[in-house]
Design a protein around this motif. Structure first.
Motif, short mmCIF file in Angstrom:
data_model
loop_
_atom_site.label_atom_id
_atom_site.label_comp_id
_atom_site.label_asym_id
_atom_site.label_seq_id
_atom_site.Cartn_x
_atom_site.Cartn_y
_atom_site.Cartn_z
N ARG A 144 0.86 -1.19 0.00
CA ARG A 144 0.00 0.00 0.00
C ARG A 144 0.89 1.24 0.00
NH1 ARG A 144 -4.71 0.99 -1.30
NH2 ARG A 144 -4.99 2.52 0.38
N PRO A 145 0.40 2.35 -0.56
CA PRO A 145 1.21 3.58 -0.54
C PRO A 145 1.45 4.03 0.90
CG PRO A 145 -0.66 3.78 -2.06
CD PRO A 145 -0.87 2.53 -1.27
N LEU A 146 2.61 4.63 1.15
CA LEU A 146 2.89 5.20 2.46
C LEU A 146 1.99 6.41 2.69
CD1 LEU A 146 6.79 5.11 2.68
CD2 LEU A 146 5.16 3.70 3.94
N ILE A 147 1.43 6.50 3.89
CA ILE A 147 0.55 7.62 4.22
C ILE A 147 1.37 8.78 4.80
CG2 ILE A 147 -1.35 8.36 5.69
CD1 ILE A 147 -2.46 5.53 5.52
N SER A 148 2.31 8.44 5.68
CA SER A 148 3.14 9.47 6.32
C SER A 148 4.54 9.46 5.73
CB SER A 148 3.21 9.23 7.83
OG SER A 148 1.93 9.26 8.41
N LEU A 215 5.22 -7.47 -6.36
CA LEU A 215 4.47 -6.63 -5.44
C LEU A 215 3.20 -6.13 -6.12
CD1 LEU A 215 7.39 -4.52 -3.89
CD2 LEU A 215 6.42 -6.68 -3.09
N LEU A 216 2.06 -6.33 -5.45
CA LEU A 216 0.77 -5.95 -6.02
C LEU A 216 0.09 -4.94 -5.11
CD1 LEU A 216 -0.63 -9.44 -7.11
CD2 LEU A 216 0.62 -7.79 -8.49
N LEU A 217 -0.29 -3.81 -5.67
CA LEU A 217 -1.00 -2.79 -4.90
C LEU A 217 -2.33 -3.34 -4.43
CD1 LEU A 217 -0.82 0.18 -3.99
CD2 LEU A 217 -2.13 0.78 -6.03
N GLY A 218 -2.55 -3.28 -3.13
CA GLY A 218 -3.76 -3.86 -2.55
C GLY A 218 -4.79 -2.83 -2.17
N PRO A 219 -6.00 -3.29 -1.84
CA PRO A 219 -7.08 -2.38 -1.43
C PRO A 219 -6.84 -1.82 -0.03
CG PRO A 219 -7.80 -4.65 -1.20
CD PRO A 219 -6.45 -4.69 -1.85
N SER A 220 -7.54 -0.76 0.31
CA SER A 220 -7.39 -0.13 1.63
C SER A 220 -7.86 -1.03 2.75
CB SER A 220 -8.16 1.19 1.67
OG SER A 220 -9.54 0.99 1.40
N SER A 221 -8.64 -2.06 2.45
CA SER A 221 -9.17 -2.97 3.46
C SER A 221 -8.11 -3.87 4.07
CB SER A 221 -10.29 -3.84 2.86
OG SER A 221 -9.80 -4.59 1.77
N LEU A 222 -6.89 -3.81 3.60
CA LEU A 222 -5.83 -4.69 4.10
C LEU A 222 -5.27 -4.27 5.45
CD1 LEU A 222 -3.77 -5.37 0.83
CD2 LEU A 222 -5.45 -6.84 1.93
N TRP A 223 -5.77 -3.19 6.02
CA TRP A 223 -5.18 -2.68 7.26
C TRP A 223 -5.28 -3.70 8.40
CZ3 TRP A 223 -8.52 -1.53 11.45
CH2 TRP A 223 -9.87 -1.49 11.14
N LYS A 224 -4.37 -3.52 9.33
CA LYS A 224 -4.19 -4.47 10.44
C LYS A 224 -4.72 -3.87 11.74
CE LYS A 224 -0.32 -6.88 12.72
NZ LYS A 224 1.16 -7.00 12.73
N VAL A 225 -5.49 -4.66 12.48
CA VAL A 225 -5.96 -4.23 13.79
C VAL A 225 -4.77 -4.28 14.75
CG1 VAL A 225 -7.50 -4.74 15.72
CG2 VAL A 225 -8.32 -5.01 13.36
N THR A 226 -4.31 -3.10 15.16
CA THR A 226 -3.10 -3.01 15.98
C THR A 226 -3.36 -2.34 17.31
OG1 THR A 226 -1.77 -2.84 13.95
CG2 THR A 226 -0.71 -2.18 16.02
N LEU A 227 -4.07 -1.21 17.28
CA LEU A 227 -4.34 -0.44 18.49
C LEU A 227 -5.78 -0.65 18.95
CD1 LEU A 227 -2.60 2.86 17.35
CD2 LEU A 227 -1.62 0.99 18.70
N ARG A 228 -6.06 -0.25 20.18
CA ARG A 228 -7.40 -0.44 20.74
C ARG A 228 -8.47 0.24 19.89
NH1 ARG A 228 -8.60 0.23 27.11
NH2 ARG A 228 -6.56 -0.74 27.07
N LYS A 229 -8.17 1.41 19.37
CA LYS A 229 -9.14 2.14 18.55
C LYS A 229 -9.50 1.37 17.28
CE LYS A 229 -5.67 4.88 16.07
NZ LYS A 229 -5.21 6.26 15.75
N ASP A 230 -8.58 0.52 16.82
CA ASP A 230 -8.84 -0.25 15.60
C ASP A 230 -9.98 -1.25 15.80
OD1 ASP A 230 -6.77 1.05 14.30
OD2 ASP A 230 -5.28 -0.45 14.89
N LEU A 231 -10.20 -1.70 17.04
CA LEU A 231 -11.30 -2.62 17.31
C LEU A 231 -12.64 -1.95 17.02
CD1 LEU A 231 -10.20 -4.37 20.63
CD2 LEU A 231 -10.38 -5.41 18.36
N TYR A 232 -12.77 -0.68 17.37
CA TYR A 232 -14.01 0.04 17.07
C TYR A 232 -14.16 0.25 15.57
CZ TYR A 232 -13.66 0.99 22.07
OH TYR A 232 -13.55 0.85 23.43
N ALA A 233 -13.05 0.52 14.91
CA ALA A 233 -13.11 0.74 13.46
C ALA A 233 -13.51 -0.54 12.72
CB ALA A 233 -11.75 1.24 12.96
N ILE A 234 -12.93 -1.67 13.12
CA ILE A 234 -13.25 -2.91 12.41
C ILE A 234 -14.68 -3.33 12.68
CG2 ILE A 234 -12.56 -4.61 14.17
CD1 ILE A 234 -11.80 -4.75 10.41
N GLU A 235 -15.22 -3.02 13.86
CA GLU A 235 -16.62 -3.33 14.15
C GLU A 235 -17.53 -2.56 13.20
OE1 GLU A 235 -19.68 -2.48 17.80
OE2 GLU A 235 -17.86 -3.62 18.25
N GLY A 236 -17.21 -1.28 12.96
CA GLY A 236 -18.01 -0.49 12.03
C GLY A 236 -17.94 -1.02 10.62
#
Length: 398
Positions: A144-148, A215-236
């Motif tokens: 995925r492209p770097l965001i920062s 290397l294949l550019l993937g969709p934005s859905s590939l993100w990894k649940v890492t932090l506590r806030k990610d649990l709320y995001a993945i639930e949504g």
């Protein structure tokens, strides 16, 4: 050429490393076992891979302390699906755990997929592309492209030394796939330092097996649940997935059914199908996420119960899909509303094994337009929330 193929016709195995402790989340429960919509996060990742027919086997690598919990998660899947899954104990580091998983893979496998257990959003089409690219090139990985922008500080005083041009770099994600001999050779040859401190599997295969990954550019859905806030995001995100397929079963020509069809389609961006015959449901059950049954009083509660039971038995619920029973019509007799409350409560108990959420919404077909608006809003809110704590409740729009 393999790259031109659209189907996977060779043995594919999946290794899901899930032995991490989740230290970055700051919880006592590892993130892969944290509850999301009433299920552990690992459940959804397993569900995604089990839905891919050409995946032959799945190796789940978990900590020794969580073997029993993993076995309990598997009980939520039907026996044919469970038979595809093997659970093995992990080790002290990520690479050592992956190595344990690879040693459990069937030796006749052609391609092995590695995927984080805390990345539950797996798109089959993209997974197919990764697997076919690995079969052709020896290895393939999602990026995925770097965001920062990445900066490098000085070692002595922490001042800015230089920054990287992020357009020249990409973030390595999962899934990654490898020809079985290549990934096995890499892990057999790698050093203890690699096993203890390494993070990138594609680099190991390049270094020790001489295979450069596609290397294949993937969709934005590939993100990894890492932090506590990610649990709320993945639930949504998972809730939004469940909004997509709505079926309305109406045994009468009620304007409310047409109104529901229109508003649900517009407000939830759902694919809504309107039926007037229960038999038509047979081809829709497997993909249906929400069923709305509209009835006119007096209604046959036993027939409605039979309809719901048959649909649930024919649908792979398992992930808090909601059944909204919308009962509407002329003002009911005095004993009808108590029957409706008892019916909703009882059927919610009976279908608890399916993890379905059962609600009823009552509105008089002769009610004001404001009441109809409130009834439709209630239904849409219930579909969005699909809250198991509200299962068995009746809502009245007045």
């Amino acid at each position: 050429m393999a790259a031109d193929r659209s189907s996977v016709d060779f043995p594919v195995s999946v290794v899901l490393p899930a032995a991490g402790s989740g230290e970055r989340m700051g919880l006592s429960t590892p993130k892969q076992f944290c509850s999301v919509l009433g299920r552990p996060l690992l459940y959804y990742t397993l569900q995604a891979f089990l839905s891919v027919g050409w995946v032959r086997e799945i190796i789940v690598v978990v900590s020794q302390d969580w073997l029993q919990e993993t076995s309990e998660i598997l009980q939520h899947f039907p026996t044919p699906s469970r038979s595809k899954v093997t659970v093995v104990a992990g080790a002290s580091t990520r690479h050592r755990s992956i190595w344990n998983g690879l040693k459990a893979v069937g030796t006749d496998t052609d391609v092995v997929v590695l995927h984080d257990a805390v990345r539950p959003l797996v798109e089959e089409d993209y997974l197919r592309r990764i697997v076919l690219a690995a079969e052709e090139h020896g290895a393939a990985g999602a990026v995925r492209p770097l965001i920062s922008t990445v900066v490098s500080p000085t070692k002595t005083d922490g001042m800015l030394d230089h920054s990287l041009d992020r357009s020249q770099y990409q973030a390595s994600e999962m899934p990654q796939a490898f020809r079985y001999p290549a990934i096995m050779e890499a892990y057999q040859k790698c050093s203890d330092h690699d096993l203890d401190f390494g993070t990138e599997c594609l680099h190991l295969v390049q270094k020790y097996a001489g295979v450069s990954a596609k290397l294949l550019l993937g969709p934005s859905s590939l993100w990894k649940v890492t932090l506590r806030k990610d649990l709320y995001a993945i639930e949504g995100v998972l809730k939004e997935e469940l909004w997509k397929n709505v079926v309305i079963l109406s045994d009468c020509k009620l304007p409310l059914s047409q109104r529901l069809h229109k508003d649900i389609q517009e407000q939830l961006s759902s694919e809504v199908v309107l039926f007037n015959d229960q038999e038509q449901l047979a081809t829709t059950c497997q993909t249906m996420a929400t069923l709305i049954v509209t009835k006119s009083f007096p209604c046959d509660f036993e027939k409605t119960r039979d309809t719901v039971s048959k649909v649930l038995d024919g649908t792979n619920i398992g992930d808090r899909r909601v059944m909204v029973l919308l009962l509407c019509g002329e003002t009911p007799a005095l004993d009808t509303m108590p029957r409706l409350f008892n019916f909703t409560r009882d059927i919610a108990k009976e279908t608890k094994k399916h993890s379905a959420v059962i609600n009823s919404v009552y509105v008089d077909s002769q009610a004001s337009s404001d009441a109809i608006d409130r009834a439709v809003a209630m239904v849409i809110s219930l579909i969005r929330q699909r809250d198991p704590a509200l299962s068995g409740q009746v809502f009245v729009a007045q």
